[in-house]
Enzyme design. Sequence first.
Site, PDB file in Angstrom:
ATOM      1  N   ASP A  45      24.700  19.018  12.852  1.00 38.21           N
ATOM      2  CA  ASP A  45      25.700  20.076  12.686  1.00 38.21           C
ATOM      3  C   ASP A  45      27.094  19.470  12.839  1.00 38.21           C
ATOM      4  OD1 ASP A  45      25.670  19.715  15.454  1.00 38.21           O
ATOM      5  OD2 ASP A  45      25.896  21.847  15.907  1.00 38.21           O
TER       6      ASP A  45
ATOM      7  N   TYR B  97      30.918  18.352  13.965  1.00 38.58           N
ATOM      8  CA  TYR B  97      31.551  18.043  15.247  1.00 38.58           C
ATOM      9  C   TYR B  97      32.212  19.315  15.784  1.00 38.58           C
ATOM     10  CZ  TYR B  97      31.115  13.079  13.985  1.00 38.58           C
ATOM     11  OH  TYR B  97      30.641  11.844  13.634  1.00 38.58           O
TER      12      TYR B  97
ATOM     13  N   PHE C  68      28.687  13.230   9.987  1.00 40.91           N
ATOM     14  CA  PHE C  68      29.158  12.010  10.660  1.00 40.91           C
ATOM     15  C   PHE C  68      30.631  11.690  10.397  1.00 40.91           C
ATOM     16  CE2 PHE C  68      24.535  11.243  10.403  1.00 40.91           C
ATOM     17  CZ  PHE C  68      24.262  11.049  11.753  1.00 40.91           C
TER      18      PHE C  68
ATOM     19  N   HIS D 225      18.355   7.501  15.772  1.00 38.28           N
ATOM     20  CA  HIS D 225      19.711   8.027  15.562  1.00 38.28           C
ATOM     21  C   HIS D 225      20.747   7.014  16.064  1.00 38.28           C
ATOM     22  CE1 HIS D 225      23.132  10.829  15.951  1.00 38.28           C
ATOM     23  NE2 HIS D 225      22.482  11.579  15.084  1.00 38.28           N
TER      24      HIS D 225
END
Length: 227
Positions: free
Chosen positions: A68, A70, A81, A191
């Site tokens: 989702d 920031y 990202f 991740h």
Amino acid sequence: MQKDIKLEHSWLKFLKEEFDKSYIQNLKHFLIKEKEEGKIILPKASLWFNALNSTPLTQVKVVILGQDPYPTIGHSHGLCFSVLPNVKPLPKSLLNINKELFDDLGIDNFHTGYLQPWAKQGVLLLNAVLTVEASKSNSHQGRGWEIFTDKIIKIINRECENVVFILWGSYAQKKGFAIDSTKHLIIKSPHPSPLSAYRGFFGSKPFSRTNSYLKINNKSIINWKLE
């Protein structure tokens, strides 16, 4: 919601009917209520579909899946990202992405986290959830966005050929469960967050592997360098 947004035509062709479905209507009512209660929704509404508008379906070569946006005001702009220009310091996951890119291809992007140039080259930077309440990570999960973005993945899987799906972490890997690995390349690793990057993200070489696959399939490679 459809009247309130502008969606690139190659996506709208396949997604138009979604905007009439009950889950999208429920999502719309939820977002309206959040605004009426004075809550700040990120990113701004004009950027909710930035990933799709920046990378038309007809140009998708790579898909990177995020979770989702920031939740920090001034950071998110609709690409997973990625942060807006001049954001410093970079989020830690993005910093680790830059570290892996440097180790993989010798490309130094430490000066920026603005990934819009990747999107313009065919890298769909797609979050599973397209909005968030400021300062509250994951606050819009389970409200309907996941159904919408699952549909996007299914469309790419069906309509495109030889796409690279980069799935970082268990969340992205679960979301990409239906991707046809005989038709596309799936790159999986932990991740890039500080909690998991050292468990196999570092050294996974996703950027060089992506370009090797694109080259083999007669597609132009991605210039990962950011100016």
